[in-house]
Write an enzyme that holds these catalytic residues in place. Structure first.
Site, PDB file in Angstrom:
ATOM      1  N   VAL A 134       0.857  -1.177   0.005  1.00 29.86           N
ATOM      2  CA  VAL A 134       0.182   0.151   0.041  1.00 29.86           C
ATOM      3  C   VAL A 134       0.881   1.325   0.012  1.00 29.86           C
ATOM      4  O   VAL A 134       2.002   1.247   0.685  1.00 29.86           O
ATOM      5  CB  VAL A 134      -0.936   0.070   1.280  1.00 29.86           C
ATOM      6  CG1 VAL A 134      -2.006  -1.002   1.103  1.00 29.86           C
ATOM      7  CG2 VAL A 134      -0.135   0.019   2.427  1.00 29.86           C
ATOM      8  N   SER A 135       0.591   2.374  -0.399  1.00 31.34           N
ATOM      9  CA  SER A 135       1.289   3.442  -0.748  1.00 31.34           C
ATOM     10  C   SER A 135       0.850   4.430   0.266  1.00 31.34           C
ATOM     11  O   SER A 135       1.710   5.448   0.577  1.00 31.34           O
ATOM     12  CB  SER A 135       1.061   4.184  -2.057  1.00 31.34           C
ATOM     13  OG  SER A 135      -0.176   4.515  -2.454  1.00 31.34           O
TER      14      SER A 135
END
Length: 276
Positions: free
Chosen positions: A20-21
């Protein structure tokens, strides 16, 4: 009940990769636990043995500079373990750069491995490889579009006097307003009384007055370190220099300006909506 894995060459062994960013993304359906759960279910249905799970949190996929990702590809591309595939939730979890995707697909093929998406069922035929690269181009385009939208939103947010989510300058703190934004209540910068007093003292020491001569930055640092810390760290000349030269202390809070020396944007840091 899961079948016990054995060392039989008939069992295809794989590694899982999740990413996930942003914190906001982690709170939605692309959270790390959700990605891993779906990948484990996928592998169980197909009889894949899972060797290891690799996770990168807070990392963009627009480049391959991700610690867990690099550790994983070194292991797979070594060819020492005969790993059947890297399994991801979607191709965008591994790449949002079509060129990187093409290069790594080629390298994986050389060692007999694949990149498998549990949500994008693509085979190893020439058409399947074309479709995979097409997904990569779409992901790269979406990433670029998202980046433009985020940039415009942040610029408008700054234009209206709101804080964009980075760490406030020394002497200030971010306080929520009653205005609703895309990610929640918008914030503004207000004085942090304790830190602001130190900032004023720094300027007074540097400028001097009729009672005392101006003090150099090195001496100011020595003086400050006998009294307080800079947010838990010792004071350094660079920190004092930054405060003395920052326009925010004259009431001008710049966003997106470029410095003459580096030509880099004088951003205060990424907002919570940074592109994926």
């Amino acid at each position: 009940m899961k079948k016990a894995l054995d060392s039989s060459p008939l069992v295809p062994f794989v590694v899982l990769y999740a990413r996930v960013s942003t914190e906001r993304q982690a709170m939605k359906d692309l959270s790390i636990p959700d990605q891993l759960r779906r990948m484990r279910d996928y592998c169980e249905r197909r009889g894949y043995g899972i060797l290891t799970e690799y996770v990168d949190e807070g990392r963009t996929a627009t480049d391959d500079n991700r610690p867990a990702f690099q550790q994983m590809v070194r292991r797979v591309l070594s060819g020492e373990e005969n790993i059947h595939a890297i399994v991801v939730h979607s191709f965008s979890r591994a790449f949002r750069n079509a060129t990187d995707l093409a290069v790594y697909l080629r390298d994986l093929t050389k060692v007999g491995a694949r990149l498998v998406s549990v949500t994008q069922d693509v085979d190893e035929s020439p058409i399947g490889r074309f479709v995979t690269l097409f997904y990569g181009l779409v992901d790269e385009m979406n990433s670029a579009e998202n980046s433009k939208h985020v940039k415009r939103a942040r610029e408008e947010n700054a234009r209206r006097g709101f804080h964009n989510g980075s760490k406030p300058p020394f002497g200030y703190k971010a306080v929520e307003t009653k205005t609703i934004g895309h990610t929640g209540y918008r914030k503004v910068l207000v004085e942090d009384e304790a830190e602001a007093a130190i900032v004023r003292e720094i300027f007074n020491l540097y400028e001097g007055d009729e009672r005392r001569a101006p003090m150099g930055m090195k001496r100011i640092v020595e003086y400050l370190n006998t009294k307080s810390l800079y947010r838990g760290q010792i004071w350094r000349v660079q920190r004092v220099q930054q405060i003395l030269s920052d326009s925010v202390y004259t009431g001008v809070y710049e966003f997106g300006a470029r410095t003459a020396r580096t030509q880099h944007k004088a951003d205060r840091g990424p907002s919570e909506d940074s592109h994926d």
